[in-house]
Design a protein around this motif. Structure first.
Motif, PDB file in Angstrom:
ATOM      1  N   SER A   1      29.565 -16.954  15.417  1.00  0.00           N
ATOM      2  CA  SER A   1      29.551 -18.393  15.498  1.00  0.00           C
ATOM      3  C   SER A   1      28.751 -19.763  14.311  1.00  0.00           C
ATOM      4  N   GLU A   2      27.950 -18.441  13.657  1.00  0.00           N
ATOM      5  CA  GLU A   2      27.043 -19.663  12.334  1.00  0.00           C
ATOM      6  C   GLU A   2      27.966 -18.913  11.576  1.00  0.00           C
ATOM      7  N   LYS A   3      27.474 -20.515  10.174  1.00  0.00           N
ATOM      8  CA  LYS A   3      27.944 -19.693   9.080  1.00  0.00           C
ATOM      9  C   LYS A   3      27.065 -19.255   7.967  1.00  0.00           C
ATOM     10  N   VAL A   4      28.333 -18.017   7.469  1.00  0.00           N
ATOM     11  CA  VAL A   4      27.625 -17.103   7.007  1.00  0.00           C
ATOM     12  C   VAL A   4      26.775 -17.911   5.472  1.00  0.00           C
ATOM     13  N   THR A   5      25.662 -17.125   5.137  1.00  0.00           N
ATOM     14  CA  THR A   5      24.709 -18.227   3.831  1.00  0.00           C
ATOM     15  C   THR A   5      24.388 -16.977   2.381  1.00  0.00           C
ATOM     16  N   PRO A   6      24.536 -17.131   1.272  1.00  0.00           N
ATOM     17  CA  PRO A   6      24.330 -16.664  -0.045  1.00  0.00           C
ATOM     18  C   PRO A   6      23.307 -15.675   0.489  1.00  0.00           C
ATOM     19  N   LYS A   7      22.529 -16.049   1.505  1.00  0.00           N
ATOM     20  CA  LYS A   7      21.082 -15.137   1.407  1.00  0.00           C
ATOM     21  C   LYS A   7      21.631 -13.373   2.132  1.00  0.00           C
ATOM     22  N   GLN A   8      22.432 -14.109   2.821  1.00  0.00           N
ATOM     23  CA  GLN A   8      23.449 -12.928   4.501  1.00  0.00           C
ATOM     24  C   GLN A   8      24.039 -11.826   2.762  1.00  0.00           C
ATOM     25  N   ILE A   9      25.065 -12.912   2.084  1.00  0.00           N
ATOM     26  CA  ILE A   9      26.336 -12.215   1.278  1.00  0.00           C
ATOM     27  C   ILE A   9      25.283 -10.751   0.478  1.00  0.00           C
ATOM     28  N   ALA A  10      23.890 -11.982  -0.020  1.00  0.00           N
ATOM     29  CA  ALA A  10      22.953 -10.850  -0.839  1.00  0.00           C
ATOM     30  C   ALA A  10      22.635 -10.032  -0.212  1.00  0.00           C
ATOM     31  N   VAL A  11      22.678  -9.567   0.814  1.00  0.00           N
ATOM     32  CA  VAL A  11      22.114  -8.283   1.894  1.00  0.00           C
ATOM     33  C   VAL A  11      22.765  -7.532   2.602  1.00  0.00           C
ATOM     34  N   TYR A  12      24.680  -7.938   2.200  1.00  0.00           N
ATOM     35  CA  TYR A  12      25.719  -7.215   2.313  1.00  0.00           C
ATOM     36  C   TYR A  12      25.359  -6.903   1.387  1.00  0.00           C
ATOM     37  N   THR A  13      24.949  -7.198  -0.285  1.00  0.00           N
ATOM     38  CA  THR A  13      25.829  -6.227  -1.128  1.00  0.00           C
ATOM     39  C   THR A  13      24.082  -5.202  -1.530  1.00  0.00           C
ATOM     40  N   LEU A  14      23.071  -5.644  -1.517  1.00  0.00           N
ATOM     41  CA  LEU A  14      22.659  -4.822  -1.080  1.00  0.00           C
ATOM     42  C   LEU A  14      22.647  -3.316  -0.161  1.00  0.00           C
ATOM     43  N   LEU A  15      22.601  -3.573   0.695  1.00  0.00           N
ATOM     44  CA  LEU A  15      23.042  -2.226   1.300  1.00  0.00           C
ATOM     45  C   LEU A  15      24.182  -1.356   0.577  1.00  0.00           C
ATOM     46  N   CYS A  16      25.403  -1.631  -0.395  1.00  0.00           N
ATOM     47  CA  CYS A  16      26.037  -1.468  -1.051  1.00  0.00           C
ATOM     48  C   CYS A  16      25.521  -0.403  -2.303  1.00  0.00           C
ATOM     49  N   LEU A  17      25.022  -1.411  -2.938  1.00  0.00           N
ATOM     50  CA  LEU A  17      24.170  -1.398  -3.857  1.00  0.00           C
ATOM     51  C   LEU A  17      23.544  -0.070  -3.036  1.00  0.00           C
ATOM     52  N   LEU A  18      22.790   0.390  -3.074  1.00  0.00           N
ATOM     53  CA  LEU A  18      22.202   1.900  -1.749  1.00  0.00           C
ATOM     54  C   LEU A  18      23.013   3.123  -1.517  1.00  0.00           C
ATOM     55  N   LEU A  19      24.181   2.337  -0.576  1.00  0.00           N
ATOM     56  CA  LEU A  19      25.370   3.321  -0.527  1.00  0.00           C
ATOM     57  C   LEU A  19      25.595   3.948  -1.364  1.00  0.00           C
ATOM     58  N   GLY A  20      26.368   2.940  -2.476  1.00  0.00           N
ATOM     59  CA  GLY A  20      27.114   3.643  -3.529  1.00  0.00           C
ATOM     60  C   GLY A  20      26.068   4.476  -4.549  1.00  0.00           C
ATOM     61  N   LEU A  21      25.196   4.207  -4.795  1.00  0.00           N
ATOM     62  CA  LEU A  21      24.156   4.865  -5.099  1.00  0.00           C
ATOM     63  C   LEU A  21      23.878   6.573  -4.670  1.00  0.00           C
ATOM     64  N   CYS A  22      23.895   6.342  -3.136  1.00  0.00           N
ATOM     65  CA  CYS A  22      24.058   7.582  -2.671  1.00  0.00           C
ATOM     66  C   CYS A  22      25.183   8.436  -2.701  1.00  0.00           C
ATOM     67  N   LYS A  23      26.201   7.577  -3.473  1.00  0.00           N
ATOM     68  CA  LYS A  23      27.932   8.050  -3.569  1.00  0.00           C
ATOM     69  C   LYS A  23      29.011   7.380  -3.825  1.00  0.00           C
ATOM     70  N   VAL A  24      29.022   7.806  -5.499  1.00  0.00           N
ATOM     71  CA  VAL A  24      29.600   5.933  -5.648  1.00  0.00           C
ATOM     72  C   VAL A  24      30.624   5.941  -5.674  1.00  0.00           C
ATOM     73  N   THR A  25      31.813   6.567  -4.864  1.00  0.00           N
ATOM     74  CA  THR A  25      32.883   5.777  -4.772  1.00  0.00           C
ATOM     75  C   THR A  25      32.677   4.996  -3.351  1.00  0.00           C
ATOM     76  N   TYR A  26      31.353   4.848  -2.800  1.00  0.00           N
ATOM     77  CA  TYR A  26      31.251   3.973  -1.813  1.00  0.00           C
ATOM     78  C   TYR A  26      30.724   2.284  -2.174  1.00  0.00           C
ATOM     79  N   PHE A  27      30.401   2.586  -3.142  1.00  0.00           N
ATOM     80  CA  PHE A  27      30.062   1.177  -3.956  1.00  0.00           C
ATOM     81  C   PHE A  27      31.401   0.218  -3.695  1.00  0.00           C
ATOM     82  N   ALA A  28      32.816   0.335  -3.281  1.00  0.00           N
ATOM     83  CA  ALA A  28      33.856   0.013  -3.252  1.00  0.00           C
ATOM     84  C   ALA A  28      33.804  -0.663  -2.056  1.00  0.00           C
ATOM     85  N   PHE A  29      33.238  -0.608  -0.478  1.00  0.00           N
ATOM     86  CA  PHE A  29      32.415  -1.600   0.377  1.00  0.00           C
ATOM     87  C   PHE A  29      32.017  -2.385   0.046  1.00  0.00           C
TER      88      PHE A  29
END
Length: 281
Positions: free
Chosen positions: A32-60
């Motif tokens: 119910s709360e608004k999304v912040t740029p910081k939260q987008i950055a956190v999700y991006t970091l998670l996708c970065l770590l995921l993609g570094l483990c298996k490159v195709t999952y950068f697509a997340f």
């Protein structure tokens, strides 16, 4: 995923990261709360770590574009999601070119590649010269959907001399998983746009994995991808219930259903251990 995480498979890391990334994304979509740029950055970091483990999952990272614009305090903040996609795309290309490819050339795979005529550059040239073969390769990937699903309860390789599976438990597990994907009563419903977008990302990861294996694990001139295992696609199963589930019958006793599911899951985990013992000892 639990069985794989408890093994020595290097792919185990992607399962936990994928679960956290998707759960975090859903929290942004349903909060119910608004999304912040910081939260987008956190999700991006998670996708970065995921993609570094298996490159195709950068697509997340593309899933961030499925967050409704109304979830942002200001419309312009939606652009942070687009920026995140662009940044991660550049990182993926640089990582693949300057780290992943050289790492393969200095690993144990180099001898295998030399013996089996595996060369990514030559394979790309072959596919460019024979575009119809690439179409056949993609069709091969799509035709393997049934194999991927049916081998989810099969572990190890045939050439290793043993398979950790059960002719009874494997089809039972597939029926159980199918029921979870299509029939589990979801309390939270997702829009058609989310379903279509998530399906597009799943298809991109699926086809991309076959293409990567075609270039890095398949002899030049062959379009029948080698080295594919079902465990590569386990993170995609996190999305499937939200893409294909149309059961809105919330009159069901979900707490009782959850209890049955936990019991069955424990049974399947025990079965994997028994298959391992029977296969190796």
């Amino acid at each position: 995923a639990i069985y794989q995480i408890s093994s020595v498979s290097i792919d185990a890391t992607i399962f936990g990261l994928a679960l956290v990334a998707v759960a975090y994304l859903f929290s942004l979509i349903k909060s119910s709360e608004k999304v912040t740029p910081k939260q987008i950055a956190v999700y991006t970091l998670l996708c970065l770590l995921l993609g570094l483990c298996k490159v195709t999952y950068f697509a997340f990272i593309f899933l961030v574009l499925l967050i409704p614009r109304d979830n942002f305090e200001r419309n312009k903040q939606y652009l942070f999601g687009i920026l995140a996609v662009a940044v991660l795309a550049v990182v993926a290309l640089l990582w693949s070119k300057y780290y992943a490819t050289p790492a393969i050339l200095h690993s144990y795979r180099m001898d295998y590649m030399a013996q089996h005529n595996i060369n990514a550059a030559s394979q790309v040239q072959y596919l460019i010269s024979h575009p119809s073969q690439f179409v056949i390769a993609i069709n091969f990937a799509l035709n393997n959907l049934g194999y991927i699903f049916s081998s989810l309860f099969t572990f190890s390789y045939p050439h290793e001399g043993h398979m950790h599976n059960s002719d009874f438990m494997s089809p039972m597990y597939q029926l159980f998983l199918g029921a979870l994907i299509f029939l589990y009563p979801l309390k939270e419903k997702f829009s058609r746009n989310f379903r279509i977008g998530a399906l597009a990302v799943a298809v991109l990861v699926y086809i991309g994995t076959f293409v990567i294996q075609l270039l890095t694990w398949t002899p030049v001139g062959s379009i029948y991808t080698e080295g594919i295992q079902a465990r590569y696609f386990l993170p995609l199963f996190i999305l499937l219930p939200f893409i294909f589930n149309f059961n809105d019958n919330l009159g069901l006793d979900t707490e009782k259903i959850d209890n049955y599911i936990v019991v069955l899951v424990l049974g399947f985990i025990a079965a994997t251990v028994l298959c391992l013992v029977c296969g190796c000892y």
